[in-house]
Structures are given as structure tokens and as C-alpha cells.
Design an enzyme around this catalytic site. Structure first.
Site, PDB file in Angstrom:
ATOM      1  N   ILE A  31      -3.671  -5.183  -0.958  1.00 26.57           N
ATOM      2  CA  ILE A  31      -4.387  -6.441  -1.203  1.00 26.57           C
ATOM      3  C   ILE A  31      -4.099  -7.465  -0.098  1.00 26.57           C
ATOM      4  CG2 ILE A  31      -2.651  -7.692  -2.570  1.00 26.57           C
ATOM      5  CD1 ILE A  31      -4.929  -8.234  -4.612  1.00 26.57           C
ATOM      6  N   HIS A 100       6.066   3.799  -3.130  1.00 26.15           N
ATOM      7  CA  HIS A 100       4.784   3.825  -2.426  1.00 26.15           C
ATOM      8  C   HIS A 100       5.027   3.969  -0.937  1.00 26.15           C
ATOM      9  CE1 HIS A 100       6.143  -0.281  -3.244  1.00 26.15           C
ATOM     10  NE2 HIS A 100       5.704  -0.594  -2.047  1.00 26.15           N
ATOM     11  N   LEU A 101       4.098   4.653  -0.307  1.00 25.74           N
ATOM     12  CA  LEU A 101       4.112   4.863   1.132  1.00 25.74           C
ATOM     13  C   LEU A 101       3.038   3.967   1.736  1.00 25.74           C
ATOM     14  CD1 LEU A 101       5.165   7.029   3.372  1.00 25.74           C
ATOM     15  CD2 LEU A 101       2.925   8.050   3.004  1.00 25.74           C
ATOM     16  N   HIS A 102       3.468   3.031   2.591  1.00 19.63           N
ATOM     17  CA  HIS A 102       2.495   2.210   3.318  1.00 19.63           C
ATOM     18  C   HIS A 102       1.989   3.023   4.510  1.00 19.63           C
ATOM     19  CE1 HIS A 102       3.742  -1.863   1.684  1.00 19.63           C
ATOM     20  NE2 HIS A 102       4.842  -1.185   1.427  1.00 19.63           N
TER      21      HIS A 102
HETATM   22  P1  5GP Z   1       6.445  -3.393  -1.072  1.00 23.24           P
HETATM   23  O1  5GP Z   1       6.737  -4.813  -0.618  1.00 23.24           O
HETATM   24  O2  5GP Z   1       6.957  -3.161  -2.485  1.00 23.24           O
HETATM   25  O3  5GP Z   1       6.905  -2.341  -0.110  1.00 23.24           O
HETATM   26  O4  5GP Z   1       4.872  -3.252  -1.076  1.00 23.24           O
HETATM   27  C1  5GP Z   1       4.080  -3.686  -2.145  1.00 23.24           C
HETATM   28  C2  5GP Z   1       2.693  -3.870  -1.596  1.00 23.24           C
HETATM   29  O5  5GP Z   1       1.807  -4.012  -2.688  1.00 23.24           O
HETATM   30  C3  5GP Z   1       2.532  -5.128  -0.737  1.00 23.24           C
HETATM   31  O6  5GP Z   1       2.132  -4.763   0.584  1.00 23.24           O
HETATM   32  C4  5GP Z   1       1.472  -5.936  -1.465  1.00 23.24           C
HETATM   33  O7  5GP Z   1       0.576  -6.591  -0.614  1.00 23.24           O
HETATM   34  C5  5GP Z   1       0.787  -4.888  -2.319  1.00 23.24           C
HETATM   35  N1  5GP Z   1       0.210  -5.419  -3.541  1.00 23.24           N
HETATM   36  C6  5GP Z   1       0.776  -6.315  -4.400  1.00 23.24           C
HETATM   37  N2  5GP Z   1      -0.036  -6.561  -5.440  1.00 23.24           N
HETATM   38  C7  5GP Z   1      -1.152  -5.798  -5.230  1.00 23.24           C
HETATM   39  C8  5GP Z   1      -2.357  -5.629  -5.985  1.00 23.24           C
HETATM   40  O8  5GP Z   1      -2.574  -6.204  -7.051  1.00 23.24           O
HETATM   41  N3  5GP Z   1      -3.277  -4.774  -5.473  1.00 23.24           N
HETATM   42  C9  5GP Z   1      -3.078  -4.101  -4.293  1.00 23.24           C
HETATM   43  N4  5GP Z   1      -4.054  -3.302  -3.864  1.00 23.24           N
HETATM   44  N5  5GP Z   1      -1.937  -4.238  -3.561  1.00 23.24           N
HETATM   45  C10 5GP Z   1      -0.993  -5.078  -4.034  1.00 23.24           C
END
Ligand code: 5GP
Length: 114
Positions: A31, A100-102
Site C-alpha cells: 500500500i 512476508h517477503l518484500h
Molecule cells: P514490514 O514493515 O512488516 O516489513 O512490512 C509491512 C508492509 O505492509 C509495509 O511495507 C506496509 O506498507 C504494508 N502494508 C501495511 N498495511 C497494508 C495494507 O493494508 N495493505 C497493503 N497492501 N499493504 C500494507
């Protein structure tokens, strides 16, 4: 069944732009994209952090990585390159506690990451 934001996306309780799905893996656009292509590949199995992985999850993790690399090839940017990132816990920058894998692509990446 987990109840994180990503579990809600798996259940279609909240919308997401899904780009790939199979029995074990779901992928959808981030997002808040940090590159022209920024997709999150998640296992459907709820695993909170990388620290929670066990030997029983080896196939799940393999499928996650193969789904991401196959998708990168299918999209046509694999030869140019891309970056895969998995954040773990606070210092790793993890904000959603469902692994999750970015997959980031479409621009030159830099090192070290922030
Ligand atoms: P983290 O910081 O845990 O590695 O990555 C979480 C990711 O989830 C972030 O890059 C953030 O932008 C994404 N994210 C958070 N909320 C949502 C959402 O409601 N929908 C989508 N598609 N991505 C989200």
C-alpha cells in the site's frame, strides 16, 4: 487462523491488489510502495516472525521464494534485477506480524539499506 492485517487480506475481509495466488502463497502490492514494483509475498499459513519458523516450514518458505522469483521472471524484470527483503521484529523494521517477503524492483537499489 491468524488475525493480522494480512490474514484479513487472505480472507478477502479487506481489499488488496492481488497479483499472484496459489494454494500456499498470496502476493499483493504494498500500500506504500518503496519502488515502482513493490509486492508482498506471504504464506497463507500464519507465521508471526522468521524466529517462529521450524523445519516443518521448509517447504512453505521454499514455495514463497519460488513464487516471488517466478513472478519476477514472468513480469520481465528478473534480468535487470530486484531485491527481496524479510524484516524480523522491531530492529528489523517488521510492522505486520505475519511473515512476508518484500519484492522490490524497477529502480536501482542502494546498499546499505536504511
Ligand atoms: P514490514 O514493515 O512488516 O516489513 O512490512 C509491512 C508492509 O505492509 C509495509 O511495507 C506496509 O506498507 C504494508 N502494508 C501495511 N498495511 C497494508 C495494507 O493494508 N495493505 C497493503 N497492501 N499493504 C500494507
Amino acid at each position: 487462523m491468524g488475525d493480522t492485517l494480512f490474514d484479513k487480506i487472505i480472507r478477502r475481509d479487506i481489499p488488496a491488489e492481488i497479483v499472484y495466488e496459489d494454494d500456499d502463497v498470496l502476493a499483493f502490492r504494498d500500500i506504500n510502495p518503496q519502488a515502482p514494483v513493490h509486492v508482498l509475498f506471504i504464506p497463507k499459513k500464519p507465521i508471526a516472525t522468521l524466529n517462529d519458523l521450524t523445519a516443518a516450514d521448509a517447504a512453505v518458505i521454499g514455495k514463497l521464494l519460488l513464487a516471488a522469483t517466478s513472478w519476477a521472471k514472468a513480469q520481465g524484470f528478473a534480468d535487470n534485477g530486484y531485491r527481496c527483503v524479510m524484516n524480523c521484529n522491531k530492529d528489523g523494521g517488521q510492522t505486520v506480524y505475519h511473515i512476508h517477503l518484500h519484492l522490490l524492483a524497477g529502480r536501482q537499489m542502494h546498499w546499505p539499506p536504511g
